[in-house]
Write an enzyme that holds these catalytic residues in place. Structure first.
Site, PDB file in Angstrom:
ATOM      1  N   LYS A  24       0.847  -1.206   0.000  1.00 36.82           N
ATOM      2  CA  LYS A  24       0.000   0.000   0.000  1.00 36.82           C
ATOM      3  C   LYS A  24       0.875   1.245   0.000  1.00 36.82           C
ATOM      4  CE  LYS A  24       0.866   1.674   4.218  1.00 36.82           C
ATOM      5  NZ  LYS A  24       1.642   2.842   4.414  1.00 36.82           N
ATOM      6  N   GLY A 116       4.473  -3.970   4.214  1.00 38.41           N
ATOM      7  CA  GLY A 116       4.735  -5.343   3.774  1.00 38.41           C
ATOM      8  C   GLY A 116       4.367  -6.384   4.818  1.00 38.41           C
ATOM      9  N   ASP A 151      -2.919  -1.418   9.483  1.00 39.48           N
ATOM     10  CA  ASP A 151      -3.015  -1.437   8.015  1.00 39.48           C
ATOM     11  C   ASP A 151      -3.574  -2.753   7.472  1.00 39.48           C
ATOM     12  OD1 ASP A 151      -1.758   1.035   8.014  1.00 39.48           O
ATOM     13  OD2 ASP A 151       0.217   0.226   7.533  1.00 39.48           O
TER      14      ASP A 151
HETATM   15  P1  ATP Z   1       4.075   0.048   8.260  1.00 41.38           P
HETATM   16  O1  ATP Z   1       4.038   1.211   7.310  1.00 41.38           O
HETATM   17  O2  ATP Z   1       2.805  -0.772   8.315  1.00 41.38           O
HETATM   18  O3  ATP Z   1       4.626   0.351   9.603  1.00 41.38           O
HETATM   19  P2  ATP Z   1       6.473  -0.867   7.002  1.00 41.38           P
HETATM   20  O4  ATP Z   1       6.277  -1.129   5.537  1.00 41.38           O
HETATM   21  O5  ATP Z   1       7.220   0.376   7.346  1.00 41.38           O
HETATM   22  O6  ATP Z   1       5.069  -0.975   7.661  1.00 41.38           O
HETATM   23  P3  ATP Z   1       6.916  -3.639   7.599  1.00 41.38           P
HETATM   24  O7  ATP Z   1       7.920  -4.259   6.702  1.00 41.38           O
HETATM   25  O8  ATP Z   1       5.490  -3.916   7.311  1.00 41.38           O
HETATM   26  O9  ATP Z   1       7.204  -2.075   7.661  1.00 41.38           O
HETATM   27  O10 ATP Z   1       7.161  -4.114   9.097  1.00 41.38           O
HETATM   28  C1  ATP Z   1       7.875  -3.428  10.056  1.00 41.38           C
HETATM   29  C2  ATP Z   1       8.423  -4.401  11.093  1.00 41.38           C
HETATM   30  O11 ATP Z   1       7.478  -5.434  11.402  1.00 41.38           O
HETATM   31  C3  ATP Z   1       9.640  -5.136  10.576  1.00 41.38           C
HETATM   32  O12 ATP Z   1      10.809  -4.394  10.784  1.00 41.38           O
HETATM   33  C4  ATP Z   1       9.628  -6.422  11.400  1.00 41.38           C
HETATM   34  O13 ATP Z   1      10.319  -6.234  12.600  1.00 41.38           O
HETATM   35  C5  ATP Z   1       8.152  -6.653  11.746  1.00 41.38           C
HETATM   36  N1  ATP Z   1       7.564  -7.803  10.991  1.00 41.38           N
HETATM   37  C6  ATP Z   1       6.920  -8.839  11.515  1.00 41.38           C
HETATM   38  N2  ATP Z   1       6.516  -9.690  10.562  1.00 41.38           N
HETATM   39  C7  ATP Z   1       6.897  -9.194   9.382  1.00 41.38           C
HETATM   40  C8  ATP Z   1       6.778  -9.624   8.045  1.00 41.38           C
HETATM   41  N3  ATP Z   1       6.158 -10.769   7.694  1.00 41.38           N
HETATM   42  N4  ATP Z   1       7.303  -8.837   7.085  1.00 41.38           N
HETATM   43  C9  ATP Z   1       7.914  -7.668   7.413  1.00 41.38           C
HETATM   44  N5  ATP Z   1       8.059  -7.231   8.664  1.00 41.38           N
HETATM   45  C10 ATP Z   1       7.567  -7.964   9.658  1.00 41.38           C
END
Ligand code: ATP
Length: 313
Positions: A24, A116, A151
């Site tokens: 997203k 993600g 999200d």
């Molecule tokens: P958001 O904007 O929703 O905070 P983001 O895109 O910045 O998300 P993500 O990769 O969704 O970050 O996740 C952030 C943290 O969540 C990661 O650093 C990790 O520690 C934890 N996490 C737990 N499970 C997962 C997964 N399947 N994929 C990615 N991160 C995960």
């Protein structure tokens, strides 16, 4: 065993269930003050784009997770992973044993501001709802999703949707079908979402943050006009200043997109991924070439939106 039970059993697949789920971006991310529970009140417009993770679920005697792609060796595959947390939450709600072999193919960068991890949780709920034959359906899955992360409900639905509360209350935007062209620029390393919110609070307390965005109304009306130049004017992200404050190089990446003629350049969610709106895919390819040439990005990809949420197939 009655006929109905036989039918239910017949509906449970024994083979792999594969679910693709998008990343997203936020077309509008308005952040209110921190609430007593620590979350910020949001008014946001989510938009699902054509960058995907994939979860495959197979029958198993225990609950296991393997992965390939981005984050191998970095992302824990234990109970802290959102995939395992989603599986356990569904099993507890549906009162079934948490047994499956799950495999994650990851293309959405970690801590990239593209949700993600939330996407993986949404995909897991959809895959296991089918594998386990629990058939709760999207709305019940969205209720479980909201307990796991703000999200995640949106990523079950996809498309373009308004998010309120801490982002978990989602209502679809009934925009006429349109296809928006985006360029996605990945950065080296991630940014912690809580740290970016903390930085925004700090900048606001010091009077150094830009004025908060208003409601999402202008953005919603821009979407209805189906003109990318109009949409470009309405895009906005209250977290952008905080992400740039923590990672000043992002300002340079945004400037490269502006100079290359992107209609709009903005940080995605909490960053550090940046997204650029193009007139069409050909224009997007020009913007992407300039970003690649700048050497500022780990990778650059063309994408479009809106796309469906987590889906089998
Ligand atoms: P958001 O904007 O929703 O905070 P983001 O895109 O910045 O998300 P993500 O990769 O969704 O970050 O996740 C952030 C943290 O969540 C990661 O650093 C990790 O520690 C934890 N996490 C737990 N499970 C997962 C997964 N399947 N994929 C990615 N991160 C995960």
């Amino acid at each position: 065993m009655g006929d109905g039970d036989d039918d239910d059993l017949a509906a449970v697949p024994s083979g792999p269930v594969r679910v693709r789920v998008p990343a997203k971006i936020n077309l509008h991310l308005g952040v209110g003050p921190a609430r007593p529970d620590g979350y910020h009140e949001l008014h946001t417009v989510y938009h699902a784009i054509s960058l995907y993770d994939e979860i495959t679920a197979r029958p198993g005697d225990t609950l296991t997770l393997t992965m390939q792609g981005l984050g191998v060796g970095e992302l824990a595959l234990d109970d802290s992973n959102l995939v395992i947390r989603a599986a356990n939450a569904l099993a507890a709600t549906a009162k079934v044993p948490a047994q499956a072999r799950l495999h994650l193919r990851k293309q959405i960068p970690l801590a990239g501001g593209l949700a993600g991890g939330s996407a993986d949780a949404a995909a897991t709920l959809v895959a296991l709802d089918t594998l386990w034959g629990t058939n709760l359906g999207r709305d019940e899955l969205a209720r479980i999703a909201a307990t796991l992360g703000s999200d995640i409900p949106f990523l079950l639905y996809g498309g373009t949707a308004l998010g309120t509360g801490r982002g978990e209350a989602v209502s679809p935007v009934l925009a006429r079908a349109n296809r928006w062209s985006w360029v996605v620029a990945f950065a080296d390393g991630g940014l912690s979402t809580p740290k970016v919110y903390g930085e925004l609070d700090r900048l606001r307390a010091e009077g150094r943050a830009p004025a908060p965005l208003g409601s999402s109304d202008e953005l919603l009306s821009a979407l209805r006009q189906r003109d990318p130049a109009v949409l470009a004017e309405a895009l906005g992200n209250d977290l952008q200043a905080a992400a740039i404050s923590l990672r000043p190089q992002l300002a340079e990446t945004l400037a490269v997109g502006d100079k290359a003629g992107a209609l709009a350049s903005l940080v995605s969610g909490s960053g550090p991924t940046c997204v650029f709106l193009a007139r069409d895919d050909a224009h997007g390819a020009d913007v992407a070439a300039a970003l690649t040439e700048s050497g500022l990005c780990r990778g650059v990809q063309l994408a479009h939106g809106p796309v469906h949420g987590a889906r089998i197939g």
